[in-house]
Design a protein around this motif. Structure first.
Motif, short mmCIF file in Angstrom:
data_model
loop_
_atom_site.label_atom_id
_atom_site.label_comp_id
_atom_site.label_asym_id
_atom_site.label_seq_id
_atom_site.Cartn_x
_atom_site.Cartn_y
_atom_site.Cartn_z
N VAL A 396 -0.49 -11.12 1.39
CA VAL A 396 -0.01 -10.61 0.07
C VAL A 396 0.34 -11.76 -0.88
O VAL A 396 0.04 -11.41 -2.05
CB VAL A 396 1.42 -9.85 0.71
CG1 VAL A 396 2.12 -9.67 -0.55
CG2 VAL A 396 1.15 -8.59 1.53
N ASP A 397 0.87 -12.77 -0.25
CA ASP A 397 0.79 -14.06 -1.29
C ASP A 397 -0.12 -14.62 -1.91
O ASP A 397 -0.38 -14.56 -3.12
CB ASP A 397 1.73 -15.05 -0.35
CG ASP A 397 2.18 -16.13 -1.21
OD1 ASP A 397 3.02 -15.96 -2.02
OD2 ASP A 397 1.88 -17.18 -1.02
N ARG A 404 -4.04 -10.39 -8.15
CA ARG A 404 -4.29 -9.03 -7.66
C ARG A 404 -3.35 -8.33 -7.39
O ARG A 404 -3.29 -7.90 -5.80
CB ARG A 404 -5.67 -9.29 -6.74
CG ARG A 404 -6.67 -10.12 -7.48
CD ARG A 404 -7.39 -10.78 -6.60
NE ARG A 404 -8.33 -9.98 -5.56
CZ ARG A 404 -9.41 -10.41 -4.91
NH1 ARG A 404 -9.79 -11.40 -5.08
NH2 ARG A 404 -9.97 -9.76 -3.83
N LEU A 405 -2.37 -7.92 -7.94
CA LEU A 405 -1.11 -7.33 -7.55
C LEU A 405 -1.13 -6.10 -7.23
O LEU A 405 -0.60 -5.46 -6.17
CB LEU A 405 0.01 -7.43 -8.67
CG LEU A 405 0.61 -8.70 -8.84
CD1 LEU A 405 1.09 -9.01 -10.12
CD2 LEU A 405 1.78 -8.70 -7.72
N GLU A 406 -2.35 -5.14 -7.56
CA GLU A 406 -2.60 -3.68 -7.01
C GLU A 406 -2.97 -3.76 -5.65
O GLU A 406 -2.39 -3.13 -4.71
CB GLU A 406 -3.57 -2.87 -7.94
CG GLU A 406 -2.93 -2.81 -9.35
CD GLU A 406 -3.01 -4.02 -10.31
OE1 GLU A 406 -3.56 -4.80 -10.19
OE2 GLU A 406 -2.46 -3.72 -11.20
N GLU A 407 -3.88 -4.78 -5.18
CA GLU A 407 -4.38 -4.85 -3.84
C GLU A 407 -3.37 -5.20 -3.28
O GLU A 407 -3.19 -4.89 -1.85
CB GLU A 407 -5.32 -6.03 -4.08
CG GLU A 407 -6.81 -5.69 -4.51
CD GLU A 407 -7.75 -6.65 -4.52
OE1 GLU A 407 -8.23 -7.14 -3.36
OE2 GLU A 407 -8.07 -7.18 -5.55
N GLU A 409 -0.08 -4.98 -3.38
CA GLU A 409 0.71 -3.57 -3.01
C GLU A 409 0.13 -2.63 -2.28
O GLU A 409 0.83 -2.07 -1.38
CB GLU A 409 1.33 -2.92 -4.44
CG GLU A 409 2.49 -1.90 -4.33
CD GLU A 409 2.60 -1.18 -5.45
OE1 GLU A 409 1.74 -1.23 -6.39
OE2 GLU A 409 3.51 -0.39 -5.33
N ALA A 410 -1.29 -2.33 -2.36
CA ALA A 410 -1.67 -1.33 -1.37
C ALA A 410 -1.58 -2.08 -0.25
O ALA A 410 -1.60 -1.05 0.72
CB ALA A 410 -3.22 -1.35 -1.96
N LEU A 424 8.38 -9.11 0.74
CA LEU A 424 8.84 -8.35 -0.39
C LEU A 424 9.21 -9.61 -1.53
O LEU A 424 8.80 -9.45 -2.53
CB LEU A 424 9.53 -7.09 -0.12
CG LEU A 424 9.24 -6.32 0.49
CD1 LEU A 424 10.48 -5.09 0.74
CD2 LEU A 424 8.16 -5.49 0.02
N GLY A 425 9.95 -10.36 -0.93
CA GLY A 425 10.55 -11.52 -1.89
C GLY A 425 9.19 -12.12 -2.53
O GLY A 425 9.12 -12.64 -3.87
#
Length: 633
Positions: A396-397, A404-407, A409-410, A424-425
């Motif tokens: 995620v990091d 690539r924030l959409e990826e 978050e998905a 999440l942080g």
DNA sequence: TTAATTGCCC
């Protein structure tokens, strides 16, 4: 006739094997124990319903720390023959080998089978709870013992005390301690460990001085606590006292504890002293754990080359040693070196889950997005490792940093594990980097649910608003924090010069060379401005002004606050007290702020210095105007 | 049989 001879022979061999197995257990020699086990199996002796061979085998595996074999033997003992000692032996084995959950399960199973625990069982029970940090469970131990009329031996009281101390219930721990009619050194040491952890090193010292006798563990606890709290001088004095009064060589556990404390506090002077000591006493090969602790210490003190030198000289390297080296390089932002070293590692050691945390975080710190994703996909199919929350957090990091924030978050929404605070942080931090206000807002809501006490995220969010020009939103969030009486923890920075640690807090004027330091600071700011530096007051979370409107005086005051950040003071001191072009190493307790980061990049270029700053969770290596973190942290 | 024990995501 023939039958009875066999019987005698067989019973002779039982005694013979049992004493051999006991010898293996005492010496923790697993290889010999396993050979005996094989011989027993071949001769069919272990098929005997008599359980005492099983007991001896179980005891041997438990003492050697081989939990899986111990469990197999335990399962072979017929239910009717499993006594309290067998159950307790296996429980103790689980507990010692960091499997406290299994130990507690066994405790319940045992009672389900109607076997009564004794006071030794309860020692193992307390120990498992203490390792888990589970007070709710541990609290039941005391009444359980009273109900069964089990004696509170010194050992049982110590174990209960340790459980309370580990869980932070010092009042309960002290109550047990005060009520003990007889105390051992261990009783004192357990209380001491609790006091230094929860009540501070100074209170620990008072207790330490009161101790009727001290063992090496008490000394180690006290010294390591001094090191961790930054009391460098006291730690060195006490270490000298320890060696003089014990008249013995420091063992490898003491050495590891000290090195670990040095790594945590960045005390490289002490770390180097331990290194020299180790070289002097170890005539042959360096202990594997000590070697690994040295690698970790040097890496966390910003000396990555020194870490690599120790690592290279280690004759035997297990997966832990490799992991220490890999994560050291990862912390320093040397992603390519991590990948190269990993390919060497495969020939020598089997990578584990921690290895991949290091690899993935290295990819993420160095922007190696494709490699990182490949490693993550290979986890199960190629390396047989179940992805854990840490691995998802790294991925995620990795995606978040790359924008690539959409990826990212998905991924969080479809992964099979519930996201935790850390994950999440880090996503929120990525939002902040890429100015994704909407996602940031919803993440903040979730984070508040998970941990209402952590206010770091509010600071992050209010900065995002401020940078996006949404002054009202930023101020309202700051107001929430202000109402709750939240202040940012005071920042402080240390720098080692000439064998001494110099500490600075923001706006600090207590250093003997304060005048020179501030003179240097002014000169530094002047040259920075010439190079295009503009003070970034937006990165100041609490502004001087409450109303939001700024006049010239307030702006200047804000700038002064920014200039006297602890890392800038430590840097000024470093520049005036070391020879030109010497590298500077600074330790900061919090995360470095945007303004300091930008300023220090310029300083590294203007003054031609390599500047290494260890912040709360990684290293920034400033060289010729750029930083190893590639401006994301 | 208890006490200090190397590597880990923001």
């Amino acid at each position: 006739m023939r039958w009875s001879t066999d019987g005698v022979l067989a019973s002779l061999s039982y005694h013979y094997y049992r004493s051999l197995l006991r010898a293996c257990a005492r010496g923790a020699s697993l290889a010999d124990g396993e050979k005996l086990h094989a011989t027993l199996l071949k001769n069919g002796l272990s098929a005997s319903p008599d359980s005492f061979i099983h007991n001896a085998l179980l005891h041997m595996y438990a003492m050697c720390g081989t939990t899986s074999s111990a469990r197999l033997v335990f399962d072979q003992i017929p239910l009717t023959h499993r006594d309290t000692v067998d159950w307790t032996t296996l429980m103790g084995c689980y507990s010692r080998n960091r499997m406290p959950h299994d130990a507690l399960h066994l405790f319940l199973d045992m009672q389900g089978e109607g076997v009564q625990p004794d006071e030794v069982t309860m020692v193992c029970f307390f120990n498992a709870c203490s390792r888990l940090g589970d007070v709710m469970c541990g609290l039941q131990g005391h009444p359980c013992m009273i109900k069964r009329g089990l004696p509170f031996t010194v050992t049982a009281s110590n174990a209960a005390m340790d459980m309370y101390a580990k869980c932070g219930r010092m009042a309960d721990a002290r109550r047990v301690f005060d009520e003990m009619s007889e105390r051992s050194v261990v009783s004192w040491t357990v209380i001491l460990a609790g006091v230094v952890k929860w009540e501070g090193v100074e209170n620990g010292r008072i207790l330490f001085d009161e101790m009727p006798e001290r063992n090496e563990i008490a000394w180690t606890v006290m010294i390591a606590s001094y090191v961790e709290s930054g009391f460098h001088r006291e730690a060195m004095w006490l270490l000298g006292d320890m060696i003089l009064s014990l008249c013995l060589e420091l063992n490898h556990v003491t050495l590891c504890s000290l090195l670990s404390a040095c790594a945590q506090s960045g005390d490289m002077m002490m770390g180097r002293w331990v290194h020299v000591y180790v070289l002097k006493i170890m005539d042959k090969e360096m202990n594997l754990m000590v070697g690994t602790a040295l690698v970790d210490m040097y890496a966390k003190c910003g000396r990555i080359e020194a870490a690599y030198r120790v690592f290279k000289w280690m004759l035997h390297r297990n997966v832990v040693a490799w992991n220490a080296m890999l994560s050291g390089l990862a912390m320093h932002g040397q992603g390519i070196a991590v990948l190269e070293l990993f390919s060497q590692m495969i020939a020598e050691a089997q990578p584990d889950d921690v290895t991949f945390v290091a690899l993935l975080s290295a990819c993420s710190h160095s922007g190696l997005v494709d490699q990182g994703q490949q490693f993550f996909h290979d986890l199960g199919p190629v390396y047989g490792i179940m992805p854990k929350i840490e691995h998802y957090a790294c991925l995620v990091d990795l995606l978040g940093r790359a924008g690539r924030l959409e990826e990212a978050e998905a991924l969080v929404r479809k992964m099979p594990i519930l996201p935790n605070e850390v994950l999440l942080g880090s996503l929120l931090a990525s939002c902040s980097l890429h100015g994704k206000l909407q996602l940031g807002e919803s993440l903040l809501q979730e984070l508040v649910q998970i941990n209402p006490l952590n206010t770091e995220y509010h600071f992050l969010m209010s900065n995002m608003y401020a940078l996006a020009g949404k002054r009202d939103e930023a101020d309202s969030l700051r107001l929430v924090l202000k109402k709750r009486g939240v202040r940012k923890a005071p920042g402080s920075s240390c720098i080692h010069v000439g064998g001494q640690v110099h500490q600075f807090s923001a706006g600090d004027k207590s250093h003997p060379r304060t005048q020179e330091v501030y003179f240097m600071l002014d000169e530094m700011i002047r040259r920075l401005r010439l190079a295009g530096y503009v003070p970034n007051t937006a990165s100041q979370v609490f502004s001087v002004s409450e109303s939001g409107s700024h006049n010239a005086d307030e702006r200047e005051e804000e700038e002064q606050l920014l200039f006297s950040h602890s890392e800038k003071l430590a840097l000024s001191f470093g520049l005036i007290s070391t020879r030109p072009s010497a590298p500077l190493h600074i330790f900061k307790n919090l995360r470095i702020c945007q303004d300091c980061h930008f300023a220090i990049k310029l300083v590294s270029d203007i003054y031609r210095r390599e500047i290494v700053i260890r912040d709360r969770n990684r290293f920034h290596c400033f060289k010729q105007g750029s930083c190893s973190c590639s401006d994301y942290w």
